[in-house]
Design an enzyme around this catalytic site. Structure first.
Site, short mmCIF file in Angstrom:
data_model
loop_
_atom_site.label_atom_id
_atom_site.label_comp_id
_atom_site.label_asym_id
_atom_site.label_seq_id
_atom_site.Cartn_x
_atom_site.Cartn_y
_atom_site.Cartn_z
N ASP A 1 0.83 -1.08 -0.08
CA ASP A 1 0.12 -0.10 0.12
C ASP A 1 0.89 1.21 -0.02
OD1 ASP A 1 -2.03 1.81 0.39
OD2 ASP A 1 -2.72 1.10 2.22
N ASP B 1 -1.62 5.49 -6.32
CA ASP B 1 -2.10 4.75 -5.07
C ASP B 1 -2.46 3.38 -5.44
OD1 ASP B 1 -3.14 3.82 -2.64
OD2 ASP B 1 -5.34 4.26 -3.34
#
Length: 414
Positions: A96, A280
């Site tokens: 992440d 992201d």
């Protein structure tokens, strides 16, 4: 054969054998894809829960920290094997770039060994559609046989939700996102894995690069789908030069790997003027502000599909789709028609039909001007190499051999 022994064998195979430059990197770590299909509407709902959590930082004062960090919501989840303790217990951790705490214990329980040191602090992170709460430890973390970090801060979940099939998260976002995650010292930062690798001189440059390949089919389940490279760039994954752009100054995108970009479609149809957003790995689709989305919908001739919640075009009209251009620090990056298409082999998995092509560009839910007007999610990242450079506060982007690869609608035919 024990899982720990298998993990140690895997570490022994991770030596860098290809030339890399200019920094001296120490290891590349494979990324594994796992399919976690949900219907299209649920996919968007979960992505938007993550987006809401990202934006919630903007509702706080800057001094309050980034305790509300983003979630993983992907239909295709990308993870890496990380060892904790001595001997190392392998954990499958979701990669992440939008959060910075590293933690374990969601599925496989934390195995305390001689290197485990409780700090006495509590730790917790809310991820929009998931969360964890637990205790903070210092422990030996093994990224590869060359990259080990003694006394790395590790969260150990006592409770968690939203992480079925995975053991936790490998957070490679900016360290500022960890502020506010500890109790009672909410003003304290938790050094990231990347920061500690650099601090301990295991890498000569404070950065991590991410390489993905496009999702093709079900036969890729559990197979290597990319790599993480700490401390430099693997130029065997890059085509052309890397364009670096500074972290945006616009709040709240500046909290993350935030950049400024503008979008056009086809020859020169304006879609979005220069705006701030983020890159992201934890968001499935690529999201743009509602007004830009309306222009994209009109330019492509696509229609909202009630069954999936995505934009769709008939197969017969796919050939008329044009490139979507991302302008980043003066450089143009093209998302080809094939790259704008949801993998057709998975149409039914999201509630779609085989006579349509569904698009991976979605509505972020607010008009331009929020400070987070786009998210370049996995639909974008599978086509470009990205570098997350803490040392110079910048993001690098380059084309790859997969940028124009036709995998979702091979040959442009349905």
């Amino acid at each position: 054969m024990s899982k720990t022994f298998v993990f140690l064998l895997a570490l022994a195979s991770l030596a860098v054998t290809t030339p890399v430059a200019p920094e001296d990197i120490q290891a590349t770590v494979p990324i594994v894809s796992t399919f976690n299909f949900i219907d299209g509407k649920d996919l968007i709902q979960r992505d938007r829960a993550r987006i809401h959590q990202l934006r919630s930082v903007g509702q706080q004062k800057k001094s309050a920290g980034g305790q509300n960090t983003p979630a993983y919501n992907q239909a295709v989840v990308h993870s890496a094997l990380v060892g904790v303790g001595s001997p190392p217990t392998p954990y499958s951790l979701i990669i992440d770039t939008g959060s910075s705490n590293t933690w374990v214990g969601a599925e496989k329980a934390y195995n305390r060994t001689r290197t485990s040191k409780p700090t006495g602090s509590k730790v917790g992170v809310s991820y929009g559609s998931g969360s964890f709460d637990g205790d903070q430890f210092l422990d030996l973390v093994t990224i590869s046989y060359k990259l080990t970090i003694p006394d790395q801060s590790i969260g150990v979940a006592n409770k968690s939700k939203g992480f079925n099939g995975f053991d936790g998260i490998l957070g490679i976002g900016p360290v500022g996102l960890t502020r506010g995650t500890l109790q009672p010292n909410r003003s304290e930062f938790v050094p990231t894995v990347t920061d500690n690798l650099f601090k301990s001189k295991k890498i000569n440059y404070n950065s991590v690069a991410v390489s993905f390949v496009p999702t093709i089919g079900l036969d890729e389940e559990g197979q290597a789908s990319g790599e993480l490279t700490w401390g430099g760039v693997d130029y065997t994954k890059v085509e052309g030069k890397i364009t670096y752009t500074p972290i945006t100054r616009t709040f709240p995108a500046d909290r993350y790997w935030g950049i400024d970009q503008k979008l056009t479609y086809g020859k020169s149809v304006p879609i979005m003027q220069s705006s701030a957003g983020i890159v992201d790995t934890g968001t499935t689709l690529t999201y743009i502000a509602s007004d830009a989305f309306a222009r994209y919908k009109n330019a492509t001739g696509s229609e909202y599909d009630e069954d999936t919640g995505l934009l769709a075009i008939p197969c017969a009209k796919f050939g008329s789709l044009n490139n979507l251009h991302f302008y980043i620090n003066g450089q143009k990056f093209e998302l080809s028609p094939d790259a704008q298409a949801w993998p057709r082999i998975f149409n039914e998995a999201i509630g779609g039909t085989n006579d349509k092509v569904y698009l991976v560009i979605a509505d972020i839910g607010d008009v331009t001007g929020t400070g987070l007007d786009f998210i370049n999610g996995m639909g974008f990242l599978q086509r470009f190499y990205t570098v997350y450079d803490t040392q110079k506060r910048r993001v690098g982007i380059s084309r790859t051999p997969h940028t124009f690869r036709k995998v979702n609608v091979p040959g442009g035919r349905c």
